[in-house]
Design a protein around this motif. Structure first.
Motif, PDB file in Angstrom:
ATOM      1  N   GLN A   1     -90.187  67.229 -43.273  1.00 14.46           N
ATOM      2  CA  GLN A   1     -91.123  66.115 -43.454  1.00 14.46           C
ATOM      3  C   GLN A   1     -92.428  66.573 -44.086  1.00 14.46           C
ATOM      4  O   GLN A   1     -92.993  65.887 -44.953  1.00 14.46           O
ATOM      5  CB  GLN A   1     -91.393  65.455 -42.100  1.00 14.46           C
TER       6      GLN A   1
ATOM      7  N   HIS B   1     -86.890  69.984 -38.872  1.00 16.13           N
ATOM      8  CA  HIS B   1     -87.199  68.588 -39.225  1.00 16.13           C
ATOM      9  C   HIS B   1     -88.677  68.445 -39.568  1.00 16.13           C
ATOM     10  O   HIS B   1     -89.029  67.758 -40.544  1.00 16.13           O
ATOM     11  CB  HIS B   1     -86.840  67.668 -38.062  1.00 16.13           C
ATOM     12  N   GLU B   2     -89.542  69.085 -38.806  1.00 16.29           N
ATOM     13  CA  GLU B   2     -90.978  69.032 -39.099  1.00 16.29           C
ATOM     14  C   GLU B   2     -91.287  69.643 -40.462  1.00 16.29           C
ATOM     15  O   GLU B   2     -92.100  69.099 -41.232  1.00 16.29           O
ATOM     16  CB  GLU B   2     -91.754  69.773 -38.006  1.00 16.29           C
TER      17      GLU B   2
END
Length: 285
Positions: free
Chosen positions: A250, A246-247
């Protein structure tokens, strides 16, 4: 004829390989959550792409893949006649793709990679990547000469673009994508997680010209380090790995860095895997 006596006509080798190529493109598009790429969640870092367009583009390429295999079977050997034939078919397939997408480049790189591989599979089913490399090394004198974005970036940064990747026998697929796919499956991570891990393994070392074009070296380094961090955390099947994924998603979206080159090579990975698993050939690559 009674309806119960109707039987489906067996598919030809050209039809089967074209099916697998399109399936690989659709499977790559559907795979979620991919960092900064179009998937079932949304458009990633793109403003002109969406999942339905990716599906339509993949389906529009089926006739080109089929015709490439037929050319290989008719010509029967690696050489300039075959290289020029699949080059012409690929350019026609690209036009069909652009007509379907209203001019949006969805799969130009994939036409090159998967086109070479289905052609090679028809000629040398035991050594697909090597045969594809021999074809890629031949110069198609009819090909237009203007540099693509990927070729321009490859020259600027000294990166290995799609052409060189094929000419070397798809090392990102054979040395990273497929081994990681098999490893994650063997560890019981599930098919979707295994495919995500294969994509990440490709991203860890690939000098992705799509990322370089959109975000330069900072974007490339973020992609490579972030992909390795996911794998080091246990891969996409682990909670820690999902957080890292997820990091990375993003971060790459913020950088406008979409790893389209890695996505094309994941599709190539899935194609080679499916060719062997479906029994078309054994011990391929």
């Amino acid at each position: 004829m009674h309806a119960l006596n109707l039987q489906a006509k067996p598919l030809s080798l050209a039809e089967r390989l074209a099916d697998l190529a399109v399936d690989a493109l659709i499977d790559e598009a559907d795979l979620s959550p991919k960092p900064a790429l179009v998937d079932r969640r949304g458009n990633g870092a793109h403003t002109d792409l969406h999942l339905g367009l990716m599906h339509a583009s993949a389906l529009a390429l089926w006739p080109a893949f089929k015709e490439m295999v037929e050319a290989a079977l008719n010509i029967g050997e690696v050489g300039l006649p075959l290289r020029e034939a699949i080059g012409r078919i690929g350019r026609e397939g690209e036009q069909a793709m652009l007509a379907t997408t209203n001019g949006v480049n969805t799969h130009r790189g994939a036409i090159w990679a998967l086109g070479l591989l289905v052609t090679a599979a028809a000629l040398q089913p035991k050594f697909i990547a090597l045969c594809a490399a021999r074809l890629a090394l031949l110069d198609d004198c009819y090909a237009p000469k203007p540099l693509s974005h990927g070729a321009q970036v490859a020259q600027r940064y000294g990166a290995r673009g799609a052409r060189e990747e094929a000419q070397l026998g798809f090392p990102s697929v054979l040395q990273r994508g497929l081994p990681q796919l098999h490893k994650s499956r063997a560890n019981g991570h599930g098919e979707q997680n295994a495919r995500l891990d294969a994509l990440l393994a490709i991203m860890t070392e690939l000098a992705d010209t799509c990322v370089l074009y959109r975000a330069g070296e900072p974007g490339l380094h973020a992609m490579q380090r972030g992909a390795q961090a996911v794998l080091d955390a246990g891969g996409s099947a682990s909670l820690s790995g999902r957080r890292r994924l997820h990091e990375l998603d993003q971060q790459l979206i913020a950088l406008n860095a979409s790893p389209g080159g890695a996505a094309d090579l994941l599709a190539a990975t899935l194609l080679l895997d499916r060719i062997e698993r479906d029994g078309i050939v054994q011990g391929a690559y």
